[in-house]
Design an enzyme around this catalytic site. Structure first.
Site, PDB file in Angstrom:
ATOM      1  N   TRP A 151       0.809  -1.234   0.000  1.00  0.00           N
ATOM      2  CA  TRP A 151       0.000   0.000   0.000  1.00  0.00           C
ATOM      3  C   TRP A 151       0.837   1.276   0.000  1.00  0.00           C
ATOM      4  O   TRP A 151       1.847   1.353   0.697  1.00  0.00           O
ATOM      5  CB  TRP A 151      -0.876  -0.009   1.248  1.00  0.00           C
ATOM      6  CG  TRP A 151      -1.611   1.272   1.506  1.00  0.00           C
ATOM      7  CD1 TRP A 151      -1.202   2.296   2.312  1.00  0.00           C
ATOM      8  CD2 TRP A 151      -2.883   1.658   0.964  1.00  0.00           C
ATOM      9  NE1 TRP A 151      -2.149   3.300   2.308  1.00  0.00           N
ATOM     10  CE2 TRP A 151      -3.193   2.937   1.494  1.00  0.00           C
ATOM     11  CE3 TRP A 151      -3.795   1.050   0.093  1.00  0.00           C
ATOM     12  CZ2 TRP A 151      -4.369   3.612   1.178  1.00  0.00           C
ATOM     13  CZ3 TRP A 151      -4.970   1.728  -0.221  1.00  0.00           C
ATOM     14  CH2 TRP A 151      -5.246   2.991   0.315  1.00  0.00           C
ATOM     15  N   ASP A 188      -0.134   9.098   0.976  1.00  0.00           N
ATOM     16  CA  ASP A 188       0.445  10.436   0.754  1.00  0.00           C
ATOM     17  C   ASP A 188       1.939  10.455   0.397  1.00  0.00           C
ATOM     18  O   ASP A 188       2.723   9.738   1.011  1.00  0.00           O
ATOM     19  CB  ASP A 188       0.359  11.285   2.025  1.00  0.00           C
ATOM     20  CG  ASP A 188      -0.974  11.227   2.703  1.00  0.00           C
ATOM     21  OD1 ASP A 188      -1.910  10.645   2.154  1.00  0.00           O
ATOM     22  OD2 ASP A 188      -1.077  11.770   3.824  1.00  0.00           O
ATOM     23  N   ARG A 194      -1.782  16.658  13.001  1.00  0.00           N
ATOM     24  CA  ARG A 194      -0.844  15.840  12.222  1.00  0.00           C
ATOM     25  C   ARG A 194      -0.328  16.515  10.955  1.00  0.00           C
ATOM     26  O   ARG A 194      -0.777  17.562  10.567  1.00  0.00           O
ATOM     27  CB  ARG A 194      -1.508  14.508  11.861  1.00  0.00           C
ATOM     28  CG  ARG A 194      -2.792  14.612  11.062  1.00  0.00           C
ATOM     29  CD  ARG A 194      -3.293  13.195  10.740  1.00  0.00           C
ATOM     30  NE  ARG A 194      -4.565  13.206  10.050  1.00  0.00           N
ATOM     31  CZ  ARG A 194      -5.749  13.132  10.650  1.00  0.00           C
ATOM     32  NH1 ARG A 194      -5.831  13.061  11.980  1.00  0.00           N
ATOM     33  NH2 ARG A 194      -6.857  13.137   9.938  1.00  0.00           N
ATOM     34  N   TRP A 244      -9.202   8.578  -0.499  1.00  0.00           N
ATOM     35  CA  TRP A 244      -9.830   7.709   0.502  1.00  0.00           C
ATOM     36  C   TRP A 244     -11.239   7.324   0.080  1.00  0.00           C
ATOM     37  O   TRP A 244     -11.924   8.081  -0.594  1.00  0.00           O
ATOM     38  CB  TRP A 244      -9.901   8.410   1.874  1.00  0.00           C
ATOM     39  CG  TRP A 244      -8.558   8.698   2.430  1.00  0.00           C
ATOM     40  CD1 TRP A 244      -7.993   9.925   2.606  1.00  0.00           C
ATOM     41  CD2 TRP A 244      -7.587   7.751   2.868  1.00  0.00           C
ATOM     42  NE1 TRP A 244      -6.730   9.793   3.127  1.00  0.00           N
ATOM     43  CE2 TRP A 244      -6.459   8.477   3.306  1.00  0.00           C
ATOM     44  CE3 TRP A 244      -7.548   6.347   2.945  1.00  0.00           C
ATOM     45  CZ2 TRP A 244      -5.310   7.852   3.807  1.00  0.00           C
ATOM     46  CZ3 TRP A 244      -6.408   5.731   3.442  1.00  0.00           C
ATOM     47  CH2 TRP A 244      -5.316   6.481   3.863  1.00  0.00           C
TER      48      TRP A 244
HETATM   49  C1  FRU Z   1      -3.932  11.956   4.511  1.00  0.00           C
HETATM   50  C2  FRU Z   1      -3.719  11.220   5.821  1.00  0.00           C
HETATM   51  C3  FRU Z   1      -2.866  12.062   6.753  1.00  0.00           C
HETATM   52  C4  FRU Z   1      -2.233  11.042   7.642  1.00  0.00           C
HETATM   53  C5  FRU Z   1      -1.996   9.895   6.686  1.00  0.00           C
HETATM   54  C6  FRU Z   1      -2.095   8.541   7.327  1.00  0.00           C
HETATM   55  O1  FRU Z   1      -4.211  11.128   3.437  1.00  0.00           O
HETATM   56  O2  FRU Z   1      -4.962  10.889   6.386  1.00  0.00           O
HETATM   57  O3  FRU Z   1      -3.605  13.046   7.434  1.00  0.00           O
HETATM   58  O4  FRU Z   1      -1.057  11.496   8.221  1.00  0.00           O
HETATM   59  O5  FRU Z   1      -2.965  10.016   5.659  1.00  0.00           O
HETATM   60  O6  FRU Z   1      -1.675   7.531   6.445  1.00  0.00           O
END
Ligand code: FRU
Length: 486
Positions: free
Chosen positions: A35, A38, A165, A303
């Site tokens: 997988w 980002d 984050r 997503w």
């Molecule tokens: C964005 C996200 C981020 C997070 C990451 C987790 O696509 O949701 O906010 O750090 O993916 O994989």
């Protein structure tokens, strides 16, 4: 299970032969195995471009996040390096989430989010903190002893204590800053700004921007940079409601422009727009290279949509072509980096073809660049059909009445369907369309990058045809098509 980078590398090595090639891309970066989401840590370091990415090597689905790693000299041809980060410390126990890179005194610093699950429901019981890892060679990383460098005590009152984050660290006015994704706990996404002198000790500065109630309930993956005198804040709002033809995906990406005030350390927003008008573009991140180019890449999926390679192909996820952001005559344009042109192979060319109805071109393929100039004349609608095969086609069309361009993937093969539309005016009666097709993707640049539309498509391997069409008469003034192979 305990995770380490070495275990991940070994697993990838031993299982790579399982990959199915059918939808693997030729000139885009994909996960080596398993997988990817980002892009992270995008930087030019010691002469090479580095891209890291959210990675779960063990299955083609999201899991405890690692950082995959690849390097390139030209942003197109990438080589995989060992997995850079695995969730192997108390401060990142349940995942090394998104983050960024910066160079200081020759050392490469990664700043990333440690994800910590605190209860039985991992979707709700968690908190997030910010950590640093350093490297002297750009290959092996060591997590610093001071982690977390931005902890829960740094969260200002009124900000979510969970969603905290995706630090993007940058230097501005002689200081280090980091922007972080957050929300106000009341359903509004926001961006938090932090400052540091040494990358280790951080102080909260301000809420840099916040949703007005119409821009999504949580903001992820921020970035902040100057683009030719304009200050740009970029981020990925979750569940942003549609506005006309824009923001039609469940999750969006936005760039907001305005003015940074270095004295007050505040950002005054003046407007915002979508980064991409297609289906599959999320969590973009930029870097500034040694030629002064501001280059953006994004996850070329999103997503909560179907990704067909998750079933039986052993991989999922790719990044877009790197795109240069350019300011011209008050507009922000997005252009594929010019290095891609070095990979142009055989050329197919047409000039001054009058279209009235549909014409099959004596060209085809599944990995190519195509550049077309249409003169609309008195056509109501015109365009191209790509990856045409038995009952399959991906349709790019322009309607002159309302000046709307449409990408239609309803007949593109397996995988998610739908149409996306965007307004784009003709220029002297002409439409300039540049499309990049790569096995299971298409990226369309309109009017030299005024609008971009990105989509994953999953046509059959024999759907290789290209057609041009018009309702009414128009002229295909020029069409050039080059095969692209690395
Ligand atoms: C964005 C996200 C981020 C997070 C990451 C987790 O696509 O949701 O906010 O750090 O993916 O994989």
């Amino acid at each position: 299970m305990t995770y380490t980078p070495a275990k991940a590398d070994q697993f990838i090595r031993e299982n790579k032969h399982l990959l199915r090639s059918e939808y693997r891309l030729n000139y885009h970066l994909m996960s080596e195995f398993g997988w990817m989401n980002d892009p992270n840590g995008f930087i030019q370091y010691k002469g090479e471009y580095h891209l890291f990415y959210q990675h779960y090597p063990y299955r083609p689905e999201w899991g405890p996040m690692h950082w995959g790693h690849a390097v390139s000299r030209d942003l197109i041809k990438w080589n995989y390096l060992p997995v850079a980060l695995a969730p192997d410390k108390p401060f990142d126990r349940d995942g090394c989430f998104s983050g960024s890179a910066i160079e200081k005194d020759g050392t490469l610093y990664l700043m990333y989010t440690g994800h910590i699950v605190t209860g039985p429901d991992p979707k709700n019981d968690y908190y997030q903190i910010q950590n640093l890892a350093v490297s002297e060679d750009g290959v092996r990383f060591r997590k610093v002893d001071d982690n977390p460098v931005i902890g829960l005590s740094h969260i200002p009152p009124g900000a979510s204590r969970k969603d905290f984050r995706d630090p993007k660290v940058f230097r501005r006015d002689g200081r280090y800053y980091a922007v972080l994704g957050s929300n106000d706990g009341q359903g509004n996404g926001q961006i938090l700004l932090y400052r540091s002198e040494d990358l280790i000790r951080w102080a909260f500065v301000c809420v840099m921007a916040k949703s007005d109630g119409n821009m999504g309930d949580n903001w992820e993956c921020p970035d902040f940079f100057e683009l030719d005198g304009l200050d740009v804040l970029m981020f990925s709002p979750q569940r942003m409601p549609p506005q006309g033809r824009d923001y039609r995906n469940l999750h969006s990406t936005v760039y907001m422009w305005g003015r940074w005030n270095a004295v007050d350390e505040t950002f005054q927003a003046e407007g915002y727009a979508p980064m991409d008008q297609g289906f599959d573009f999320y969590a973009p991140q930029t870097t500034l290279d040694d030629q002064g180019r501001r280059i953006v890449v994004a996850w070329m999926d999103t997503w909560e949509t179907e990704i067909p390679t998750q079933n039986g192909h052993y991989w999922a996820g790719a990044l877009t072509l790197p795109r240069e952001m350019v300011r011209k005559e008050g507009k922000v344009l997005f252009k594929p980096v010019q290095e891609i042109e070095r990979y142009r192979g055989e050329l197919f060319q047409i000039r001054d073809l009058i279209l009235d109805g549909e014409t099959e071109l004596a060209a085809g393929g599944d990995s190519y660049e195509l550049e077309a100039v249409f003169e609309a004349r008195d056509a109501e609608r015109f365009g191209l059909k790509l990856r045409v095969g038995e009952n399959e086609q991906t349709v790019l069309s322009y309607s002159t009445g309302d000046g709307v361009f449409c990408l239609d993937r309803n007949l593109s093969g397996i995988g998610p369907k739908g149409v996306r539309e965007t307004e784009v005016p003709l220029c002297d009666g002409k439409l300039l369309l540049r499309a990049f097709v790569d096995r299971s993707s298409v990226e369309v640049f309109l009017q030299d990058g005024e609008k971009v539309m990105t989509a994953r498509i999953y046509p059959g391997e024999r759907s290789l045809g290209i057609r041009a069409f018009a309702e009414g008469r128009c002229s295909l003034a020029s069409l050039k098509k080059w095969d692209l192979r690395i």
